[in-house]
Design a protein around this motif. Structure first.
Motif, short mmCIF file in Angstrom:
data_model
loop_
_atom_site.label_atom_id
_atom_site.label_comp_id
_atom_site.label_asym_id
_atom_site.label_seq_id
_atom_site.Cartn_x
_atom_site.Cartn_y
_atom_site.Cartn_z
N ALA A 1 14.52 3.15 -1.50
CA ALA A 1 14.09 4.09 -2.53
C ALA A 1 14.22 5.53 -2.06
O ALA A 1 14.05 6.46 -2.85
N LEU B 1 11.37 -0.17 0.14
CA LEU B 1 10.86 1.21 0.20
C LEU B 1 11.88 2.13 0.85
O LEU B 1 12.05 3.29 0.44
N THR C 1 3.94 1.44 -1.01
CA THR C 1 4.66 1.47 -2.28
C THR C 1 3.82 2.16 -3.35
O THR C 1 4.30 3.01 -4.11
N ARG C 2 2.54 1.79 -3.40
CA ARG C 2 1.63 2.42 -4.37
C ARG C 2 1.41 3.89 -4.06
O ARG C 2 1.37 4.73 -4.96
N GLY C 3 1.26 4.22 -2.78
CA GLY C 3 0.89 5.59 -2.41
C GLY C 3 2.03 6.56 -2.30
O GLY C 3 1.86 7.76 -2.58
N GLU C 4 3.22 6.09 -1.90
CA GLU C 4 4.34 7.00 -1.65
C GLU C 4 5.57 6.71 -2.51
O GLU C 4 6.30 7.62 -2.88
N GLY C 5 5.84 5.44 -2.76
CA GLY C 5 6.99 5.08 -3.58
C GLY C 5 8.32 5.08 -2.85
O GLY C 5 9.34 4.67 -3.41
N ARG C 6 8.32 5.53 -1.60
CA ARG C 6 9.54 5.51 -0.81
C ARG C 6 9.17 5.60 0.67
O ARG C 6 8.05 5.98 1.02
N GLU D 1 0.83 -1.21 0.00
CA GLU D 1 0.00 0.00 0.00
C GLU D 1 0.86 1.26 0.00
O GLU D 1 0.60 2.21 -0.74
#
Length: 230
Positions: A122, A119, A68-73, A66
């Motif tokens: 990233a 994450l 990963t999809r919303g923040e990417g890091r 979740e």
């Protein structure tokens, strides 16, 4: 400003940490096992929320997906979720009790850290803050001037000692991530029936300091007053 996840963030030290970090302008997500309580706390705080049971692989994996999809890091992971079994002495302590406490306090740290490593990597300057306790310090509990040595609490103390060693080993093995442990001190929370002499703000001083110490140390253990012995 960073993206921060706090496990066990719907009450006590986790919630106060979230409040303070939000006030500093960070993007904060609180993780909680109970979805209803977690969402309610997040709405009151103005934070994000992910359902996250640190004892469950699927729950932790879903939370990581979740974010990963919303923040990417993820800039900072604060492993705050913990349990205290009460004052169970050596004669009464059972393996079943130990398994239940270690499932949260130790294996939960490992499970969450493993799931969120991609994450964290990233982010430009990632960090992990493990919320430990002076009761997990050999130096502290053997210091006659410290109150932590007054009682035998082998289960909770040993679980937090394990968190200390995990912190040191993660810091050695993950040189690209700052990994530190902090002792909030004896703070008034649900874990001690609100009997601690410190306020929540005092108890979160060390957590907030280490979470926001960009370019700071790694492999350390400290409280709000400074370094502690392992």
């Amino acid at each position: 400003m960073g993206v921060i996840l706090i496990t066990g963030g719907n009450k006590g030290l986790g919630r106060e940490t979230a409040r303070r970090l939000l006030a500093l302008g960070h993007t904060v997500h609180i993780g909680a096992r109970d979805a209803g309580r977690g969402r309610a706390a997040a709405e009151e705080l103005g934070s994000g929320f992910v359902q996250l049971d640190v004892t469950d692989d699927a729950s932790v994996a879903a939370a990581a997906a979740e974010l990963t999809r919303g923040e990417g890091r993820l800039d900072v992971l604060i492993n705050n979720a913990g349990v205290f079994e009460g004052v169970v002495g050596p004669e009464e302590l059972t393996a079943g009790q130990a398994e239940a406490v270690y499932a949260v306090n130790v294996f939960g740290v490992v499970r969450v850290t493993h799931a969120f490593l991609p994450l964290l990597r990233a982010a430009d300057s990632p960090a992990i803050v493990n919320v430990s306790s002076g009761l997990g310090s050999f130096g502290v509990v053997n210091d006659p001037a410290r109150s932590e040595g007054a009682h035998a609490v082998p289960l909770y103390a040993s679980s937090k000692a394990a968190v200390g060693m995990l912190t040191v080993q993660y810091a050695k093995g993950l040189p690209d991530i700052r990994v530190n442990a902090v002792d909030p001190g004896f703070t008034a929370t649900d874990l001690n029936a609100n009997s601690g002499p410190q306020s929540l703000e005092e108890g979160t001083d060390a957590i907030v300091r280490m979470a926001t110490a960009a370019g700071g140390p790694t492999g350390t253990f400290s409280d709000r007053s400074g370094p502690l012995p392992w």
